[in-house]
Design a protein around this motif. Structure first.
Motif, PDB file in Angstrom:
ATOM      1  N   THR A  95       0.827  -1.198   0.000  1.00 20.90           N
ATOM      2  CA  THR A  95       0.000   0.000   0.000  1.00 20.90           C
ATOM      3  C   THR A  95       0.868   1.258   0.000  1.00 20.90           C
ATOM      4  N   VAL A  96       0.398   2.271  -0.685  1.00 22.79           N
ATOM      5  CA  VAL A  96       1.005   3.592  -0.595  1.00 22.79           C
ATOM      6  C   VAL A  96       0.497   4.230   0.692  1.00 22.79           C
ATOM      7  N   PRO A  97       1.391   4.840   1.508  1.00 25.45           N
ATOM      8  CA  PRO A  97       0.931   5.458   2.756  1.00 25.45           C
ATOM      9  C   PRO A  97      -0.257   6.386   2.515  1.00 25.45           C
ATOM     10  N   GLN A  98      -1.305   6.178   3.290  1.00 29.37           N
ATOM     11  CA  GLN A  98      -2.553   6.923   3.123  1.00 29.37           C
ATOM     12  C   GLN A  98      -2.996   7.419   4.486  1.00 29.37           C
ATOM     13  N   LEU A  99      -3.439   8.644   4.553  1.00 28.66           N
ATOM     14  CA  LEU A  99      -3.872   9.234   5.820  1.00 28.66           C
ATOM     15  C   LEU A  99      -5.227   9.894   5.621  1.00 28.66           C
ATOM     16  N   LEU A 134       3.169  13.816   3.744  1.00 31.88           N
ATOM     17  CA  LEU A 134       1.781  13.385   3.853  1.00 31.88           C
ATOM     18  C   LEU A 134       1.137  13.930   5.117  1.00 31.88           C
ATOM     19  N   SER A 135       1.792  13.730   6.251  1.00 29.20           N
ATOM     20  CA  SER A 135       1.247  14.180   7.530  1.00 29.20           C
ATOM     21  C   SER A 135       1.138  15.699   7.590  1.00 29.20           C
ATOM     22  N   VAL A 191       0.807  17.865   5.076  1.00 24.96           N
ATOM     23  CA  VAL A 191      -0.263  18.340   4.193  1.00 24.96           C
ATOM     24  C   VAL A 191      -1.630  18.156   4.849  1.00 24.96           C
ATOM     25  N   ILE A 192      -1.868  16.963   5.398  1.00 19.08           N
ATOM     26  CA  ILE A 192      -3.161  16.686   6.031  1.00 19.08           C
ATOM     27  C   ILE A 192      -3.391  17.611   7.218  1.00 19.08           C
ATOM     28  N   ASP A 193      -2.379  17.775   8.066  1.00 21.71           N
ATOM     29  CA  ASP A 193      -2.530  18.604   9.269  1.00 21.71           C
ATOM     30  C   ASP A 193      -2.846  20.056   8.909  1.00 21.71           C
ATOM     31  N   ARG A 194      -2.204  20.580   7.860  1.00 23.40           N
ATOM     32  CA  ARG A 194      -2.458  21.967   7.470  1.00 23.40           C
ATOM     33  C   ARG A 194      -3.890  22.154   6.969  1.00 23.40           C
ATOM     34  N   ILE A 195      -4.359  21.206   6.188  1.00 22.04           N
ATOM     35  CA  ILE A 195      -5.721  21.324   5.658  1.00 22.04           C
ATOM     36  C   ILE A 195      -6.746  21.182   6.784  1.00 22.04           C
ATOM     37  N   VAL A 196      -6.549  20.182   7.641  1.00 24.19           N
ATOM     38  CA  VAL A 196      -7.482  19.964   8.755  1.00 24.19           C
ATOM     39  C   VAL A 196      -7.552  21.194   9.653  1.00 24.19           C
ATOM     40  N   ALA A 252      -5.181  11.887   1.916  1.00 25.38           N
ATOM     41  CA  ALA A 252      -4.073  12.053   0.975  1.00 25.38           C
ATOM     42  C   ALA A 252      -3.243  10.777   0.960  1.00 25.38           C
ATOM     43  N   GLU A 253      -2.536  10.578  -0.149  1.00 26.28           N
ATOM     44  CA  GLU A 253      -1.600   9.468  -0.310  1.00 26.28           C
ATOM     45  C   GLU A 253      -0.275  10.030  -0.804  1.00 26.28           C
ATOM     46  N   CYS A 254       0.820   9.521  -0.248  1.00 30.87           N
ATOM     47  CA  CYS A 254       2.134   9.989  -0.660  1.00 30.87           C
ATOM     48  C   CYS A 254       3.191   9.046  -0.110  1.00 30.87           C
TER      49      CYS A 254
END
Length: 447
Positions: free
Chosen positions: A369-373, A431-432, A434-439, A423-425
């Protein structure tokens, strides 16, 4: 303009609050009854199933009142899986099937799902017409044309017999199977089917009390089942959700495999056997990038749809494909079923174990799997955080950073008041971040 009632999977909400009230269920029943009796003929019938939520009794009675007021004869199946309703609607030549369930949600939610006479979920157009009938109101039939209602106790047994016919060449003797039924609709059906196929069954989540559905068990919380697999030395674990249209597989080491891995296994095996129609698998935008890469390597295609198994099924029917599903565990095999069926998929996984002679662990790690969060942000009624300029800006920046390295998916849930940020990266630090900034920006927009 008619109120929008239907989401991605029927009408759903907090029980005893709009739209999940007895009054709305009665109106929905009357509207659906009128829609499916548009030819004016008599002797129309509808089958109603439910899961084990406390509010199911209230909604079942209200729906029955609305349906019979329009002349529909109602067959009450009691607690059965959602896919059983799809199967029995067609098998029993009913004009309409209804499942009362909020699937994987907690007990305090509930929902109403509709199936047409072919056993498939209704189209957007049909749902819109029912919403119009709810808004406009429906005239009841004359007293002599009021419908009847009766219990049909053999519904789940008919479904079990059908499930068994899909693996006629396989016996599960020698397999020790943990089956977690999430204290839901399959708490009798699933253990019975596995036992009749010859497996040694260790049941979990089979003591529903109206409030414990999906509570620390089932496909959304696999910890208990994983512990049971290891403690009992079981060969495999099968975890269903509250209405049994989803499945997660646990290997003999207690590791969890999601719907993507199960679909990859089936797609590969079906392609080898020449039975994968169209050379493609249909899945949603949530499925892992690793699945797409695996299929590409096999010369197969991944057809992506919006989130929701109904959209997967629509694309399958449009393209003539016979395998699809969701990462969350909806597995759709239209050679056998009209909707996601967790028990059916689980039994076909057991059949693959028997035929190959391989342990579950050798069949559940099909691709890396590609890391996905994924993170969720709750919002209140009337809020539109994804339209805020600051949110739009931070999303655009994140997409630019991930360009060529991964992908970003942000959407409103169709079943809960949540913004889902995924997101996946390959770069897990990026990855972490990008997700944290959007959230954080979405949370500011909902404060």
């Amino acid at each position: 303009m008619a109120e929008k009632l239907f989401g991605t999977d029927g009408v759903r909400g907090l029980a005893n609050s709009h739209p999940m009230t007895a009054e709305m269920a009665l109106r929905l029943g009357a509207a659906a009854g009128r829609y499916f009796r548009s030819d004016g003929a008599n002797h129309h019938r509808v089958v109603i199933g439910k899961d084990t939520r406390l509010s199911g009794y209230m909604l079942e009675n209200a729906l029955t009142a609305g349906l019979t007021s329009t002349g529909m004869n109602v067959l009450l199946l009691g607690p059965v899986p959602t896919p059983a309703v799809g199967h029995l609607t067609h098998s029993m030549r009913a004009d309409l099937g209804i499942m009362i369930s909020a699937s994987h949600n907690p007990f305090h939610d509930n929902g109403i799902k509709f199936f047409g006479p072919d056993g498939f979920k209704l189209s957007d157009a049909a749902e819109a017409e029912i919403e119009t009938l709810v808004a406009d109101g429906v005239e009841p039939v004359q007293p002599e044309n009021i419908g009847r209602a009766k219990r049909v106790d053999e519904g789940r047994h008919r479904y079990v017999e059908f499930i068994k016919t899909t693996v006629q060449d396989v016996r599960l003797g020698g397999l020790k199977v943990v089956i977690d039924c999430a204290n839901g609709a399959a708490h009798r059906t699933a253990p019975e089917a596995l036992w009749e196929l010859g497996a040694e069954v260790i049941p979990v989540g089979v003591a529903p009390n109206g409030k414990n559905i999906n509570l620390e068990c089932g496909s959304t919380d696999t910890r208990l089942a994983a512990e049971m697999v290891v403690a009992h030395g079981a060969d495999v674990g099968i975890c269903l959700d509250g209405d049994a249209d989803r499945v997660m597989i646990i290997d003999e080491k207690g590791r969890v495999a999601d719907g993507d891995q199960l679909m990859a296994l089936m797609a590969g095996q079906w392609a080898d056997a020449g039975s994968l129609k169209g050379g493609a698998l249909v899945a949603t935008v949530m499925s892992n990038l690793g699945l797409e890469r695996y299929l590409d390597g096999r010369g197969l295609r991944l057809e992506r749809t919006k989130v929701g198994d109904r959209y997967v099924v629509e694309r399958m029917r449009q393209g003539g494909f016979n395998l699809g599903g969701e990462q969350s565990g909806h597995i759709v095999m239209t050679d056998y079923a009209t909707t996601g069926d967790g028990l059916l998929a689980g039994i076909h996984f057991l059949a693959a174990m028997v035929r190959s002679g391989k342990p579950a662990s050798a069949l559940t790690q099909v691709f890396p799997t590609v890391p996905q969060l994924l993170k969720n942000v709750r919002f209140s009624a009337g809020q539109t955080p994804l339209e805020a300029d600051s949110v739009v800006k931070v999303i655009a920046g994140a997409e630019a950073e991930l360009n060529g390295k991964g992908r970003l998916l942000i959407r409103k849930s169709g079943t809960e008041p949540l913004i889902r940020v995924m997101a996946e990266c390959e770069d897990e630090v990026l990855l972490s971040d990008v997700i944290d900034r959007i959230v954080a920006e979405v949370e500011r927009a909902t404060a």
